[in-house]
Write a protein that holds these residues in place. Structure first.
Motif, PDB file in Angstrom:
ATOM      1  N   UNK A   1       0.825  -1.195   0.000  1.00 52.80           N
ATOM      2  CA  UNK A   1       0.000   0.000   0.000  1.00 52.80           C
ATOM      3  C   UNK A   1       0.867   1.255   0.000  1.00 52.80           C
ATOM      4  N   UNK A   2       1.908   1.277   0.815  1.00 53.17           N
ATOM      5  CA  UNK A   2       2.835   2.404   0.859  1.00 53.17           C
ATOM      6  C   UNK A   2       3.516   2.606  -0.498  1.00 53.17           C
ATOM      7  N   UNK A   3       3.987   1.518  -1.094  1.00 52.65           N
ATOM      8  CA  UNK A   3       4.639   1.618  -2.402  1.00 52.65           C
ATOM      9  C   UNK A   3       3.685   2.157  -3.458  1.00 52.65           C
ATOM     10  N   UNK A   4       2.442   1.683  -3.434  1.00 52.07           N
ATOM     11  CA  UNK A   4       1.449   2.132  -4.410  1.00 52.07           C
ATOM     12  C   UNK A   4       1.117   3.613  -4.224  1.00 52.07           C
ATOM     13  N   UNK A   5       0.972   4.034  -2.985  1.00 49.85           N
ATOM     14  CA  UNK A   5       0.687   5.451  -2.715  1.00 49.85           C
ATOM     15  C   UNK A   5       1.817   6.334  -3.232  1.00 49.85           C
ATOM     16  N   UNK A   6       3.050   5.956  -2.953  1.00 50.74           N
ATOM     17  CA  UNK A   6       4.184   6.774  -3.398  1.00 50.74           C
ATOM     18  C   UNK A   6       4.340   6.751  -4.910  1.00 50.74           C
ATOM     19  N   UNK A   7       4.044   5.630  -5.545  1.00 51.05           N
ATOM     20  CA  UNK A   7       4.106   5.560  -7.011  1.00 51.05           C
ATOM     21  C   UNK A   7       3.052   6.482  -7.631  1.00 51.05           C
ATOM     22  N   UNK A   8       1.866   6.478  -7.056  1.00 52.72           N
ATOM     23  CA  UNK A   8       0.802   7.348  -7.577  1.00 52.72           C
ATOM     24  C   UNK A   8       1.106   8.825  -7.323  1.00 52.72           C
ATOM     25  N   UNK A   9       1.689   9.132  -6.176  1.00 51.16           N
ATOM     26  CA  UNK A   9       2.086  10.517  -5.906  1.00 51.16           C
ATOM     27  C   UNK A   9       3.160  10.971  -6.893  1.00 51.16           C
ATOM     28  N   UNK A  10       4.094  10.102  -7.197  1.00 44.79           N
ATOM     29  CA  UNK A  10       5.136  10.442  -8.175  1.00 44.79           C
ATOM     30  C   UNK A  10       4.521  10.717  -9.545  1.00 44.79           C
TER      31      UNK A  10
END
Length: 93
Positions: free
Chosen positions: A39-48
């Motif tokens: 979930x953390x990885x997905x959130x940061x990928x989407x923010x990027x």
């Protein structure tokens, strides 16, 4: 001073006795199905991706609800499938 033992917010909420048992069971299932690292990885990928997206044109009116926040939730097997307009479909465990 005396301090309680550290607990996650959900654990403190359950221990308080204010949560109805059906809601507590529902949240416990969601907690078990959620992988915090993914979930953390997905959130940061989407923010990027958001940071790299083209900015709005000055003076042009846009409705961000039509582009960024359109969300569809579906149940598929043991996964929760989330479809966002800014990306494809992602399975969350």
């Amino acid at each position: 001073r005396s301090f309680d033992l550290p607990q996650a917010p959900f654990d403190r909420l359950c221990a308080s006795g204010t949560l109805p048992p059906s809601r507590q069971a529902e949240l416990a299932r969601l907690r078990q199905a959620t992988n915090p690292r993914l979930l953390n990885d997905e959130i940061h990928a989407r923010l990027a991706r958001l940071r790299q997206s083209r900015p709005a044109q000055p003076g042009a009116s846009q409705d961000v609800r039509k582009t960024l926040f359109r969300t569809t939730l579906q149940h598929q097997d043991a996964f929760l499938t989330v479809t966002l307009s800014i990306d494809g479909t992602v399975n969350l465990r």
